[in-house]
Design a protein around this motif. Structure first.
Motif: not given
Length: 158
Positions: A75, A104-106
């Motif tokens: 993240r 989410d997550p990145d």
């Protein structure tokens, strides 16, 4: 970019090469009912247009000392640009592959390490400060217990 026209024979050739990239054009031709020359022309075309990007060896990483594989969710700080995320881990030697994600997550990264202590050191390096101009604000790591190849990796055609 327009989608490339790939017919059933091309798909079978790709599947056969995926299963065993060392197969000869003669063997593949026999399996798809084409001459070796016609098969070779098709393989050359698939390489030329980028469908086949290369050939690789499948390794037993445990025998090379890299027995542990893990995925780490990353993240990033709000406002981090996707290009910065893409660049954030390119210098990590243990990196196998990384994916930028929507949501989410990145990002999700796959790493290969020697053991749990090595994994801890890698995660500590990732968590430290900025990487490639992008600030990582959180991680979650999952250790791989086993792996099953999907049909695309086994070269099956259904």
């Amino acid at each position: 970019m327009p989608r490339l026209e790939i017919d059933a024979i091309d798909q079978r050739i790709v599947a056969l090469l995926t299963a065993d990239a060392r197969r000869s054009a003669s063997e593949i031709g026999r399996l798809v009912s084409l001459s070796p020359a016609a098969t070779k022309r098709r393989i050359d075309r698939l390489e030329e247009v980028g469908v086949i990007k290369g050939y690789t060896a499948v390794l037993d990483h445990a025998k090379l000392g890299h027995a542990l594989e893990a995925f780490t969710e990353l993240r990033f700080a709000p406002g981090t640009q996707v290009d910065d995320i893409d660049r954030a881990l390119v210098d990590l030697p243990e990196l196998v592959e990384s994916f930028t994600l929507a949501g989410d997550p990145d990002a999700l990264v796959r790493v290969r390490v020697d053991d749990v202590d090595h994994l801890k050191r890698v995660i500590d390096r990732v968590r430290r400060g900025r990487r490639g101009g992008a600030k990582i604000i959180g991680t979650k790591t999952l250790i791989v217990l086993g792996r099953t190849a999907g049909p695309g990796e086994r070269g099956e055609t259904g």
